[in-house]
Design a protein around this motif. Structure first.
Motif: not given
Length: 214
Positions: A172-201
């Protein structure tokens, strides 16, 4: 509700069939050892309302069978019963039209609850796999969330759509043209925003709100 069981483990299949037949309103009408056997048995059996489907099977596995059901039996709901707990396995089955996923060592009460939710609400998911979704929203219909749907940036929408694929976070990081730390940050931000705890949620949220179509 008429149920067909598709699983190559005979002892487990027979035991679960006996259990299901004790639940009021549910009846196992036939059993199959793999997807090919299931399709062949449809020639002599009624079309089931629910197919209880394993993933790892010989001849025709659960992925192939779920795809066939989605294309040929659109009114039939697939409930995946498996020991596989990986996010990508669950996401792949959801994209192939599965309406629920429950692990094989679930308690019988959880199993019955999954069947009832599937019958009454059209969707169910083992809570341990899906993470915490707001107000049990995974069984709500699209547009019926009790909390307002937040607005998303284009980058967030892109990340959510890619998360609904079978790509790893590194891909996903390669597809978006960003680093994997940035992907981790994007993931954690969305988890918090949507109140979910994992990718399936996250994927379930995207499906239920029409962010992706399956």
């Amino acid at each position: 509700m008429k149920i067909a069981m598709v699983d190559d483990h005979n002892l487990l299949r027979k035991g679960l069939a006996n259990l299901i037949n004790t639940f009021e309103g549910f009846d196992v009408i036939f059993e199959a050892t793999n997807g090919k056997d299931f399709i062949e048995q449809l020639a002599i059996n009624p079309i089931p309302d629910i197919v209880l489907l394993d993933i790892n099977m010989p001849v025709m596995n659960g992925y192939e069978t779920a795809d066939w059901i989605r294309k040929n039996l659109p009114e039939t709901k697939t409930l995946v019963l498996s020991m596989l707990e990986s996010d990508l396995a669950i996401i792949r089955m959801l994209n192939l039209g599965a309406k629920g996923f429950i692990i094989k060592d679930s308690h019988p009460d959880q199993f019955r609850s999954a069947l009832v939710q599937l019958r009454d609400l059209g969707f169910c998911m083992n809570e341990d796999l899906s993470g915490r979704l707001p107000d049990k929203s995974l069984t709500d219909s699209p547009g019926t969330w009790s909390t307002p749907i937040p607005s998303f940036s284009e980058k967030e929408l892109t990340f959510m759509r890619l998360s609904c694929s079978e790509l790893t976070y590194r891909e996903i990081a390669a597809e978006m043209g960003i680093g994997h730390r940035a992907v981790d940050s994007q993931r954690d931000s969305l988890f918090q925003k949507l109140n979910v705890s994992n990718r399936v949620g996250l994927v379930l949220y995207a499906i239920k709100n029409g962010i992706i179509m399956v």
